[in-house]
Design a protein around this motif. Structure first.
Motif, PDB file in Angstrom:
ATOM      1  N   TYR A  61      49.018  26.101  33.060  1.00 64.23           N
ATOM      2  CA  TYR A  61      48.628  26.805  31.840  1.00 64.23           C
ATOM      3  C   TYR A  61      48.088  28.192  32.172  1.00 64.23           C
ATOM      4  O   TYR A  61      48.358  29.175  31.466  1.00 64.23           O
ATOM      5  CB  TYR A  61      47.558  26.021  31.080  1.00 64.23           C
ATOM      6  N   ASN A  74      49.549  31.580  30.728  1.00 68.13           N
ATOM      7  CA  ASN A  74      48.687  32.495  29.966  1.00 68.13           C
ATOM      8  C   ASN A  74      48.617  33.872  30.600  1.00 68.13           C
ATOM      9  O   ASN A  74      48.550  34.893  29.899  1.00 68.13           O
ATOM     10  CB  ASN A  74      47.288  31.919  29.843  1.00 68.13           C
ATOM     11  N   GLN A  96      51.715  35.606  29.742  1.00 70.85           N
ATOM     12  CA  GLN A  96      51.645  35.965  28.336  1.00 70.85           C
ATOM     13  C   GLN A  96      50.837  37.243  28.135  1.00 70.85           C
ATOM     14  O   GLN A  96      51.266  38.156  27.414  1.00 70.85           O
ATOM     15  CB  GLN A  96      51.015  34.823  27.526  1.00 70.85           C
ATOM     16  N   VAL A 132      45.396  37.273  22.285  1.00 73.62           N
ATOM     17  CA  VAL A 132      45.386  37.668  23.696  1.00 73.62           C
ATOM     18  C   VAL A 132      45.465  39.180  23.822  1.00 73.62           C
ATOM     19  O   VAL A 132      44.789  39.788  24.656  1.00 73.62           O
ATOM     20  CB  VAL A 132      46.552  36.997  24.446  1.00 73.62           C
ATOM     21  N   ALA A 160      43.471  36.622  28.019  1.00 71.67           N
ATOM     22  CA  ALA A 160      43.788  35.196  28.086  1.00 71.67           C
ATOM     23  C   ALA A 160      42.547  34.374  28.417  1.00 71.67           C
ATOM     24  O   ALA A 160      42.369  33.261  27.909  1.00 71.67           O
ATOM     25  CB  ALA A 160      44.882  34.958  29.131  1.00 71.67           C
ATOM     26  N   ASN A 176      40.942  31.336  26.028  1.00 73.38           N
ATOM     27  CA  ASN A 176      40.720  29.966  26.505  1.00 73.38           C
ATOM     28  C   ASN A 176      39.264  29.551  26.374  1.00 73.38           C
ATOM     29  O   ASN A 176      38.973  28.357  26.214  1.00 73.38           O
ATOM     30  CB  ASN A 176      41.186  29.838  27.953  1.00 73.38           C
TER      31      ASN A 176
END
Length: 372
Positions: free
Chosen positions: A178, A182, A185, A252, A257, A261
């Motif tokens: 993940y 992320n 991303q 984001v 990121a 989270n």
């Protein structure tokens, strides 16, 4: 500076909106498992990636120039295959972990994504954290600890203990994957395009999850006794997950990121609050303490911007920050400052009656005299 509190509030609300969407996926999955005894994580993921494919991948087909899907695939196809693989397996690993370890272990180890993300951001995105950011992360993790403590006091340590070591390893693997997803991303939405990220994730996520679905879950799917309730729950899960994936890049891009989270740590709490009414969970005051603690940590983390040396260097060298990038009337990409300077250069680069040529170069006016 006057708008910063407003932006902080907007980020907080959007982050909690994402947590609510994760809560929606958790509740629908819980109903599928408890009421209909369905364990079909790959089918659920496949629905999400297919929706991304139908919207964002299709949008890339109609783009022209470097943003077209064919141009993207020519140069970056292998990168997006790795991204799709990381995202699909991250979703699958955390679901499989419930078969081997306890809910408490999953809640605690799932937080491993935050330090991994901070380390990856430090090396690859050149993010530089201050002491206050590390303190804020510790505060958020303390909130998670309070939530886990409340679960234990309420006797809600659900899950299996058949192979705790394997289950914990799957959670750590999922958190790491993940974090990689992320990180990609954040880089893509801040430097390239949100549609490109979601379109390519939809393309390769659909392919990878489809293959994995056919191999691992074809028997379960063939045995499903389809009812309108199952269709409704699967549709609800797919819409919540699709909306989460579509909106997360927006948050984001506004923050990071890591910050997103941190805000998602409240998702388990929202699921617990829903469970009080839907699944008769026991309430504990520690849940409220946990929610407040996580909120305090999240606000503290976002209250102080993270320095980014690469961005500062770009400004010093006349570059621009991609977050402020704009497109001028000729289709050129640059910051608002650069575009303004370009238009002023075109208007002012002319000979004056007194025989002087005015031009604007790199934001500085240059005047050269002409001998008469």
């Amino acid at each position: 500076m006057e708008r910063y509190p407003h932006m902080l509030l907007k980020t907080l609300l959007m982050g909690q909106g994402l947590s609510a969407l994760i809560c929606g996926t958790a509740v629908t999955s819980q109903y599928l498992a408890s009421a209909f005894h369905l364990d079909i994580p790959m089918l659920q993921s496949f629905i999400n990636y297919t929706l991304l494919f139908l919207t964002y991948t299709t949008a890339l087909l109609f783009r022209t120039g470097d943003g077209n899907i064919l141009q993207i695939l020519k140069t970056k196809w292998w990168k997006y295959i790795l991204l799709g693989l990381a995202d699909v397996e991250a979703n699958y690993a955390v679901v499989k972990a419930y078969q081997y370890t306890t809910l408490t272990s999953i809640q605690l180890l799932d937080c491993f994504i935050i330090p991994v993300l901070m380390i990856l951001s430090w090396f690859f995105l050149k993010a530089r954290y201050r002491v206050i950011h590390f303190v804020a992360v510790c505060v958020c993790l303390a909130g998670v600890g309070a939530m886990v403590g409340a679960d234990l006091l309420a006797g809600r340590d659900q899950g299996s203990t058949s192979n705790i070591l394997l289950g914990d390893g799957l959670v750590i693997l999922s958190a790491t994957l993940y974090a990689i997803s992320n990180l990609c991303q954040e880089y893509t939405v801040k430097n390239l395009s949100r549609v490109e990220f979601l379109g390519m994730l939809g393309l390769f996520g659909t392919l990878i999850s489809g293959i994995q679905l056919a191999v691992l879950e074809h028997v379960q799917i063939a045995n499903i006794q389809w009812t309108w309730q199952i269709v409704l729950l699967l549709s609800g899960f797919g819409l919540c997950m699709y909306t989460l994936y579509s909106c997360m890049p927006l948050v984001v891009k506004m923050t990071s990121a890591t910050a997103v989270n941190l805000s998602l740590l409240t998702a388990d709490l929202f699921s617990l609050f829903c469970g009080l009414f839907l699944f008769q969970y026991s309430f504990s005051g520690l849940y409220i303490v946990s929610l407040v603690t996580i909120m305090v940590g999240f606000i503290t983390f976002n209250a102080v911007p993270t320095p980014n040396p690469s961005t500062e260097l770009q400004w010093e060298e006349g570059g621009y920050d991609n977050q402020a990038a704009e497109v001028d009337e000729d289709g050129q990409v640059g910051s608002a400052f650069d575009i303004t300077c370009e238009h002023e250069r075109k208007e002012k680069s002319q000979t004056s009656p007194r025989g002087k040529t005015h031009s604007l170069e790199n934001g500085r006016v240059v005047i050269s005299s002409i001998e008469m």
